[in-house]
Scaffold this motif. Sequence first.
Motif, PDB file in Angstrom:
ATOM      1  N   LYS A 196      70.140 -67.496  35.959  1.00  0.00           N
ATOM      2  CA  LYS A 196      69.910 -68.256  37.182  1.00  0.00           C
ATOM      3  C   LYS A 196      68.535 -67.937  37.772  1.00  0.00           C
ATOM      4  CE  LYS A 196      71.152 -70.730  40.843  1.00  0.00           C
ATOM      5  NZ  LYS A 196      71.393 -72.195  40.753  1.00  0.00           N
ATOM      6  N   SER A 197      67.768 -68.973  38.102  1.00  0.00           N
ATOM      7  CA  SER A 197      66.472 -68.785  38.756  1.00  0.00           C
ATOM      8  C   SER A 197      66.684 -68.541  40.244  1.00  0.00           C
ATOM      9  CB  SER A 197      65.588 -70.018  38.548  1.00  0.00           C
ATOM     10  OG  SER A 197      65.246 -70.172  37.186  1.00  0.00           O
ATOM     11  N   VAL A 198      66.158 -67.438  40.750  1.00  0.00           N
ATOM     12  CA  VAL A 198      66.324 -67.057  42.159  1.00  0.00           C
ATOM     13  C   VAL A 198      64.989 -66.546  42.689  1.00  0.00           C
ATOM     14  CG1 VAL A 198      68.757 -66.465  41.851  1.00  0.00           C
ATOM     15  CG2 VAL A 198      67.014 -64.688  41.580  1.00  0.00           C
ATOM     16  N   GLY A 199      64.973 -66.248  43.978  1.00  0.00           N
ATOM     17  CA  GLY A 199      63.811 -65.635  44.587  1.00  0.00           C
ATOM     18  C   GLY A 199      63.995 -64.144  44.740  1.00  0.00           C
ATOM     19  N   SER A 200      63.056 -63.510  45.408  1.00  0.00           N
ATOM     20  CA  SER A 200      63.128 -62.055  45.581  1.00  0.00           C
ATOM     21  C   SER A 200      64.213 -61.652  46.581  1.00  0.00           C
ATOM     22  CB  SER A 200      61.779 -61.504  46.029  1.00  0.00           C
ATOM     23  OG  SER A 200      61.388 -62.082  47.265  1.00  0.00           O
ATOM     24  N   THR A 201      64.723 -62.614  47.334  1.00  0.00           N
ATOM     25  CA  THR A 201      65.875 -62.404  48.218  1.00  0.00           C
ATOM     26  C   THR A 201      66.969 -63.372  47.791  1.00  0.00           C
ATOM     27  OG1 THR A 201      64.529 -61.674  50.092  1.00  0.00           O
ATOM     28  CG2 THR A 201      66.742 -62.502  50.586  1.00  0.00           C
ATOM     29  N   VAL A 202      68.143 -62.857  47.508  1.00  0.00           N
ATOM     30  CA  VAL A 202      69.223 -63.730  47.036  1.00  0.00           C
ATOM     31  C   VAL A 202      70.563 -63.184  47.512  1.00  0.00           C
ATOM     32  CG1 VAL A 202      69.382 -62.512  44.827  1.00  0.00           C
ATOM     33  CG2 VAL A 202      70.259 -64.831  44.995  1.00  0.00           C
ATOM     34  N   ASN A 238      63.861 -57.850  48.099  1.00  0.00           N
ATOM     35  CA  ASN A 238      62.805 -57.174  47.332  1.00  0.00           C
ATOM     36  C   ASN A 238      63.141 -57.036  45.851  1.00  0.00           C
ATOM     37  OD1 ASN A 238      61.212 -56.742  49.702  1.00  0.00           O
ATOM     38  ND2 ASN A 238      62.517 -55.000  50.218  1.00  0.00           N
ATOM     39  N   LEU A 239      63.766 -58.056  45.293  1.00  0.00           N
ATOM     40  CA  LEU A 239      64.021 -58.031  43.862  1.00  0.00           C
ATOM     41  C   LEU A 239      62.702 -58.201  43.109  1.00  0.00           C
ATOM     42  CD1 LEU A 239      67.213 -60.272  43.751  1.00  0.00           C
ATOM     43  CD2 LEU A 239      67.099 -57.849  43.168  1.00  0.00           C
ATOM     44  N   PRO A 240      62.492 -57.444  42.050  1.00  0.00           N
ATOM     45  CA  PRO A 240      61.236 -57.556  41.304  1.00  0.00           C
ATOM     46  C   PRO A 240      61.187 -58.859  40.514  1.00  0.00           C
ATOM     47  CG  PRO A 240      62.736 -56.055  40.196  1.00  0.00           C
ATOM     48  CD  PRO A 240      63.383 -56.403  41.498  1.00  0.00           C
ATOM     49  N   ALA A 241      59.979 -59.379  40.312  1.00  0.00           N
ATOM     50  CA  ALA A 241      59.807 -60.612  39.554  1.00  0.00           C
ATOM     51  C   ALA A 241      60.155 -60.391  38.084  1.00  0.00           C
ATOM     52  CB  ALA A 241      58.372 -61.114  39.689  1.00  0.00           C
ATOM     53  N   GLY A 242      60.613 -61.455  37.445  1.00  0.00           N
ATOM     54  CA  GLY A 242      60.926 -61.375  36.023  1.00  0.00           C
ATOM     55  C   GLY A 242      62.403 -61.588  35.743  1.00  0.00           C
ATOM     56  N   ASN A 251      90.859 -46.498  47.565  1.00  0.00           N
ATOM     57  CA  ASN A 251      92.129 -45.773  47.438  1.00  0.00           C
ATOM     58  C   ASN A 251      92.665 -45.734  46.013  1.00  0.00           C
ATOM     59  OD1 ASN A 251      92.720 -48.466  47.336  1.00  0.00           O
ATOM     60  ND2 ASN A 251      94.200 -48.462  49.030  1.00  0.00           N
ATOM     61  N   THR A 252      91.812 -46.037  45.028  1.00  0.00           N
ATOM     62  CA  THR A 252      92.170 -45.854  43.623  1.00  0.00           C
ATOM     63  C   THR A 252      90.948 -45.282  42.902  1.00  0.00           C
ATOM     64  OG1 THR A 252      91.408 -47.949  42.645  1.00  0.00           O
ATOM     65  CG2 THR A 252      93.531 -47.984  43.787  1.00  0.00           C
ATOM     66  N   VAL A 253      91.113 -44.940  41.627  1.00  0.00           N
ATOM     67  CA  VAL A 253      89.998 -44.389  40.847  1.00  0.00           C
ATOM     68  C   VAL A 253      89.166 -45.500  40.216  1.00  0.00           C
ATOM     69  CG1 VAL A 253      91.276 -42.291  40.321  1.00  0.00           C
ATOM     70  CG2 VAL A 253      91.402 -44.215  38.736  1.00  0.00           C
ATOM     71  N   ASN A 254      89.509 -46.755  40.458  1.00  0.00           N
ATOM     72  CA  ASN A 254      88.885 -47.861  39.753  1.00  0.00           C
ATOM     73  C   ASN A 254      87.834 -48.594  40.565  1.00  0.00           C
ATOM     74  OD1 ASN A 254      90.375 -47.357  37.485  1.00  0.00           O
ATOM     75  ND2 ASN A 254      91.790 -49.060  37.752  1.00  0.00           N
ATOM     76  N   ALA A 255      87.038 -49.358  39.838  1.00  0.00           N
ATOM     77  CA  ALA A 255      86.048 -50.265  40.407  1.00  0.00           C
ATOM     78  C   ALA A 255      86.123 -51.580  39.640  1.00  0.00           C
ATOM     79  CB  ALA A 255      84.651 -49.669  40.309  1.00  0.00           C
ATOM     80  N   PHE A 256      85.510 -52.623  40.211  1.00  0.00           N
ATOM     81  CA  PHE A 256      85.407 -53.915  39.536  1.00  0.00           C
ATOM     82  C   PHE A 256      83.947 -54.163  39.187  1.00  0.00           C
ATOM     83  CE2 PHE A 256      89.313 -54.039  41.883  1.00  0.00           C
ATOM     84  CZ  PHE A 256      90.193 -54.643  41.006  1.00  0.00           C
ATOM     85  N   TYR A 257      83.717 -54.737  38.013  1.00  0.00           N
ATOM     86  CA  TYR A 257      82.370 -54.850  37.467  1.00  0.00           C
ATOM     87  C   TYR A 257      81.987 -56.310  37.232  1.00  0.00           C
ATOM     88  CZ  TYR A 257      82.820 -49.836  36.650  1.00  0.00           C
ATOM     89  OH  TYR A 257      82.999 -48.485  36.828  1.00  0.00           O
ATOM     90  N   ASN A 258      80.728 -56.624  37.583  1.00  0.00           N
ATOM     91  CA  ASN A 258      80.166 -57.948  37.339  1.00  0.00           C
ATOM     92  C   ASN A 258      78.715 -57.789  36.923  1.00  0.00           C
ATOM     93  OD1 ASN A 258      81.807 -60.530  38.874  1.00  0.00           O
ATOM     94  ND2 ASN A 258      82.467 -58.455  39.368  1.00  0.00           N
ATOM     95  N   CYS A 259      78.298 -58.529  35.916  1.00  0.00           N
ATOM     96  CA  CYS A 259      76.882 -58.601  35.566  1.00  0.00           C
ATOM     97  C   CYS A 259      76.392 -60.015  35.829  1.00  0.00           C
ATOM     98  CB  CYS A 259      76.644 -58.220  34.109  1.00  0.00           C
ATOM     99  SG  CYS A 259      76.387 -56.440  33.865  1.00  0.00           S
ATOM    100  N   VAL A 260      75.224 -60.105  36.459  1.00  0.00           N
ATOM    101  CA  VAL A 260      74.621 -61.384  36.809  1.00  0.00           C
ATOM    102  C   VAL A 260      73.219 -61.427  36.209  1.00  0.00           C
ATOM    103  CG1 VAL A 260      73.942 -62.924  38.681  1.00  0.00           C
ATOM    104  CG2 VAL A 260      75.931 -61.423  38.967  1.00  0.00           C
ATOM    105  N   ASP A 261      72.945 -62.438  35.417  1.00  0.00           N
ATOM    106  CA  ASP A 261      71.634 -62.587  34.776  1.00  0.00           C
ATOM    107  C   ASP A 261      70.778 -63.524  35.616  1.00  0.00           C
ATOM    108  OD1 ASP A 261      72.109 -61.152  32.085  1.00  0.00           O
ATOM    109  OD2 ASP A 261      73.818 -62.510  32.244  1.00  0.00           O
ATOM    110  N   ILE A 262      69.612 -63.025  36.038  1.00  0.00           N
ATOM    111  CA  ILE A 262      68.752 -63.803  36.940  1.00  0.00           C
ATOM    112  C   ILE A 262      67.314 -63.792  36.450  1.00  0.00           C
ATOM    113  CG2 ILE A 262      70.191 -63.471  39.000  1.00  0.00           C
ATOM    114  CD1 ILE A 262      68.321 -61.186  39.826  1.00  0.00           C
ATOM    115  N   SER A 263      66.577 -64.787  36.904  1.00  0.00           N
ATOM    116  CA  SER A 263      65.135 -64.839  36.691  1.00  0.00           C
ATOM    117  C   SER A 263      64.494 -64.943  38.057  1.00  0.00           C
ATOM    118  CB  SER A 263      64.761 -66.045  35.818  1.00  0.00           C
ATOM    119  OG  SER A 263      63.366 -66.098  35.612  1.00  0.00           O
ATOM    120  N   VAL A 264      63.803 -63.904  38.464  1.00  0.00           N
ATOM    121  CA  VAL A 264      63.260 -63.829  39.824  1.00  0.00           C
ATOM    122  C   VAL A 264      61.857 -64.414  39.840  1.00  0.00           C
ATOM    123  CG1 VAL A 264      62.667 -62.327  41.749  1.00  0.00           C
ATOM    124  CG2 VAL A 264      64.639 -61.774  40.284  1.00  0.00           C
ATOM    125  N   GLY A 265      61.665 -65.450  40.684  1.00  0.00           N
ATOM    126  CA  GLY A 265      60.355 -66.060  40.854  1.00  0.00           C
ATOM    127  C   GLY A 265      59.679 -65.547  42.107  1.00  0.00           C
TER     128      GLY A 265
END
Length: 263
Positions: free
Chosen positions: A98-104, A148-152, A164-178
């Motif tokens: 996804k193309s985004v800016g330095s603030t998203v 302040n996301l870096p460009a690229g 209240n548990t030992v777990n977390a939830f995970y997400n990866c997001v692929d971005i292109s910062v302009g």
Amino acid sequence: MESEKRNMRRLRAAMIAAVLGAAAIAAPIIVAPSASAHGWITSPPSRQDNCATGAVSFSCGGVQYEPQSVEAPKGSMQCSGGSGFTVLDDNSKAWPRKSVGSTVTFQWKLTAAHNTSTWEYFVDGKLHQTFSQGGAQPPSNISHTLTNLPAGNHTVLARWNVSNTVNAFYNCVDISVGGDPTGNPTGGDPTGGNPTGGDPTGTTGGTTGNGTCTDPAWSAGSVYTGGARVSYNNTKYEAKWWTTGENPGTSGQWGVWKNLGAC
């Protein structure tokens, strides 16, 4: 007399057998685990969201049916968190970027609002920003604004840490910062709403738009408690509960910010 005693013993034995049999039947119902559902990032679309919406050209396996369930022990730096959804870790796949800016703003959809300690965002493996929830339950449509996301081209790993548990939830997001903080390649106002502005928050010196707001300007890095008032894009907002980093403009009817109208 002896016959009556034998009959009584047989009756007691039959009753005990009946009770034990009923317990054996009921036990699996009592201990059977129930299915649970949790949450994932929908905007910019996470890898599991792209799987769920059919935006990828390959098979994602089971995660396409349950994007909300990428759950594993805290501390992992994998997109899958080390869960069974290992396709999410495969960087050789053609993941949409996804193309985004330095603030998203990262928008979550929660199907179960677990008590939460922190929300962590890593850019290419390096911690970029953390948002505290203080152990409280988040709203179902919570969002966080990264600045302040870096460009690229980058992969952002978001870690939702349950308190209240030992777990977390995970997400990866692929971005292109302009260059434009809104992700709009045509430039203009960093908020995407005011073509004359230059302030990334949409406010300048506590005022917005035509300068008539008297409440302090909303700041992504500030902490607000219930009742706190801010101005954003020439509109007044009041916090319903503790919050930080949640953009008033994207809060919505059920979010943390109550829209009080134009300044």
